[in-house]
Design a protein around this motif. Structure first.
Motif, PDB file in Angstrom:
ATOM      1  N   GLY A 210      -5.910  -6.409  -4.443  1.00  0.00           N
ATOM      2  CA  GLY A 210      -6.905  -5.402  -5.026  1.00  0.00           C
ATOM      3  C   GLY A 210      -7.309  -5.480  -6.600  1.00  0.00           C
ATOM      4  N   LEU A 211      -6.418  -6.265  -7.194  1.00  0.00           N
ATOM      5  CA  LEU A 211      -6.785  -6.228  -8.510  1.00  0.00           C
ATOM      6  C   LEU A 211      -8.069  -7.340  -8.903  1.00  0.00           C
ATOM      7  CD1 LEU A 211      -3.233  -6.490 -10.105  1.00  0.00           C
ATOM      8  CD2 LEU A 211      -4.406  -4.660  -9.478  1.00  0.00           C
TER       9      LEU A 211
ATOM     10  N   THR B 299       0.772  -1.287  -0.155  1.00  0.00           N
ATOM     11  CA  THR B 299       0.119   0.129  -0.009  1.00  0.00           C
ATOM     12  C   THR B 299       0.808   1.254   0.103  1.00  0.00           C
ATOM     13  OG1 THR B 299      -0.017  -0.009   2.601  1.00  0.00           O
ATOM     14  CG2 THR B 299      -1.561  -1.259   1.076  1.00  0.00           C
ATOM     15  N   GLU B 300       0.176   2.488  -0.474  1.00  0.00           N
ATOM     16  CA  GLU B 300       0.988   3.701  -0.340  1.00  0.00           C
ATOM     17  C   GLU B 300       2.171   3.559  -1.178  1.00  0.00           C
ATOM     18  OE1 GLU B 300       1.438   4.893   3.565  1.00  0.00           O
ATOM     19  OE2 GLU B 300      -0.850   5.029   3.899  1.00  0.00           O
ATOM     20  N   ASN B 301       2.294   2.882  -2.426  1.00  0.00           N
ATOM     21  CA  ASN B 301       3.468   2.855  -3.180  1.00  0.00           C
ATOM     22  C   ASN B 301       3.490   3.806  -4.247  1.00  0.00           C
ATOM     23  OD1 ASN B 301       1.351   1.742  -4.594  1.00  0.00           O
ATOM     24  ND2 ASN B 301       1.986  -0.354  -4.194  1.00  0.00           N
ATOM     25  N   VAL B 302       2.502   4.699  -4.447  1.00  0.00           N
ATOM     26  CA  VAL B 302       2.687   5.752  -5.571  1.00  0.00           C
ATOM     27  C   VAL B 302       2.289   7.053  -4.658  1.00  0.00           C
ATOM     28  CG1 VAL B 302       2.255   4.263  -7.364  1.00  0.00           C
ATOM     29  CG2 VAL B 302       0.350   5.535  -6.232  1.00  0.00           C
TER      30      VAL B 302
ATOM     31  N   GLY C 286      -6.474   0.284 -10.543  1.00  0.00           N
ATOM     32  CA  GLY C 286      -5.646  -0.502  -9.537  1.00  0.00           C
ATOM     33  C   GLY C 286      -4.243  -1.262 -10.279  1.00  0.00           C
ATOM     34  N   GLY C 287      -4.779  -1.623 -11.255  1.00  0.00           N
ATOM     35  CA  GLY C 287      -3.481  -2.382 -12.250  1.00  0.00           C
ATOM     36  C   GLY C 287      -2.622  -1.420 -12.747  1.00  0.00           C
ATOM     37  N   GLU C 288      -3.104  -0.049 -13.259  1.00  0.00           N
ATOM     38  CA  GLU C 288      -2.025   0.736 -13.648  1.00  0.00           C
ATOM     39  C   GLU C 288      -1.356   1.346 -12.310  1.00  0.00           C
ATOM     40  OE1 GLU C 288      -4.812   2.560 -17.372  1.00  0.00           O
ATOM     41  OE2 GLU C 288      -5.127   3.308 -15.258  1.00  0.00           O
TER      42      GLU C 288
ATOM     43  N   LEU D 224      12.116  -6.060  -4.587  1.00  0.00           N
ATOM     44  CA  LEU D 224      11.104  -6.603  -3.481  1.00  0.00           C
ATOM     45  C   LEU D 224       9.684  -6.027  -3.781  1.00  0.00           C
ATOM     46  CD1 LEU D 224      13.361  -5.774  -0.231  1.00  0.00           C
ATOM     47  CD2 LEU D 224      13.739  -7.776  -1.822  1.00  0.00           C
ATOM     48  N   VAL D 225       9.004  -7.111  -3.795  1.00  0.00           N
ATOM     49  CA  VAL D 225       7.403  -6.633  -4.339  1.00  0.00           C
ATOM     50  C   VAL D 225       6.510  -7.317  -3.145  1.00  0.00           C
ATOM     51  CG1 VAL D 225       5.496  -6.770  -5.928  1.00  0.00           C
ATOM     52  CG2 VAL D 225       8.115  -6.527  -6.708  1.00  0.00           C
ATOM     53  N   ASP D 226       5.476  -6.504  -2.544  1.00  0.00           N
ATOM     54  CA  ASP D 226       4.694  -7.151  -1.666  1.00  0.00           C
ATOM     55  C   ASP D 226       3.437  -7.300  -2.062  1.00  0.00           C
ATOM     56  OD1 ASP D 226       3.391  -8.204   0.807  1.00  0.00           O
ATOM     57  OD2 ASP D 226       4.504  -6.547   1.969  1.00  0.00           O
TER      58      ASP D 226
END
Length: 244
Positions: free
Chosen positions: A174-175, A97-100, A147-149, A167-169
């Motif tokens: 949510g997609l 979350t909060e990744n952009v 969400g995907g974008e 690293l990807v969490d």
């Protein structure tokens, strides 16, 4: 069948975590966890809720202190590095979350990601080649993206400095169901472009389609490790973690 309960250690790994222990306050969450990622490899972390997967990712990116254990990258000890030193040293992180930055445009988000990029314009072109949809949305605020974008943008921003490891969490969190496969296609494309990936994912079946190896964590400890086919075919893993 291969022994999935022996947690192998890879001496030639790009990135290695050994005997990692950490937690929050007085609450210990991880108890001596080992993880290796080899160059150009996609490695999956899975397990039940509360197993410590996201905690491990935060510890590996030094957002949590190491209570014990070591982290190495390309033979260099990263155990004492601060979180803000990880990106310049080749490790990027996309939290769940909060990744952009929602109030900034796609292009501005990439600009922020380019702070440590040697050639920002070239990296931006590379990201638009990797995620063509982002080029179409270049001037659009991130909060207006699907969400995907947003997930594409989060990954692209993290990839701007051309890290050796991403690293990807929870990349599929949510997609919509029809977008989940595409999310993992993006992970695979990142690996094909030369960046190794360590990802946490609850949708294990879908993630295994692009995974080379996988670790199961449970109650803060390593339980199983093997290549994707062995994990997929293991009756014990299916019974315990895949709901089959």
């Amino acid at each position: 069948m291969a022994d999935i309960e022996t947690i192998r250690r890879y001496d030639d790994a790009l990135f290695s975590a050994r005997d990692v222990e950490t937690g929050y306050g007085d609450l210990q969450v991880l108890y001596g966890v080992d993880v290796d990622v080899q160059a150009d490899e996609v490695v999956l972390l899975f397990g039940p809720n509360g197993a410590g997967k996201s905690t491990l990712m935060r510890a590996l990116f030094k957002q949590l202190p190491l209570w014990d254990g070591t982290i190495e990258m390309d033979g260099q000890d990263f155990s004492a590095l601060a979180s803000n030193e990880m990106v310049p040293n080749g490790v990027a992180y996309v939290p769940q979350t909060e990744n952009v930055f929602p109030n900034l445009t796609v292009g501005e988000n990439l600009d922020i990601g380019s702070i440590h990029a040697a050639d920002p314009e070239k990296r931006r072109e590379t990201m638009y080649d990797l995620f063509p949809r982002l080029e179409e949305r270049h001037g659009q605020d991130a909060e207006t993206l699907s969400g995907g974008e947003r997930q594409m943008l989060a990954m692209a921003r993290a990839l701007m400095p051309d890290p050796d490891l991403l690293l990807v969490d929870e990349p599929s969190a949510g997609l919509a169901p029809q977008l989940i496969e595409r999310a993992f296609e993006h992970v695979d494309r990142v690996r094909e472009a030369g960046t190794a990936v360590l990802m946490v994912e609850q949708n294990v079946k879908a993630a295994l389609e692009v995974t080379d190896r996988a670790y199961a964590l449970d109650v803060g400890e390593n339980k199983f490790e093997a290549d994707a086919d062995t994990i997929r075919d293991s009756e014990r893993v299916r019974d315990l973690y895949l709901g089959e």
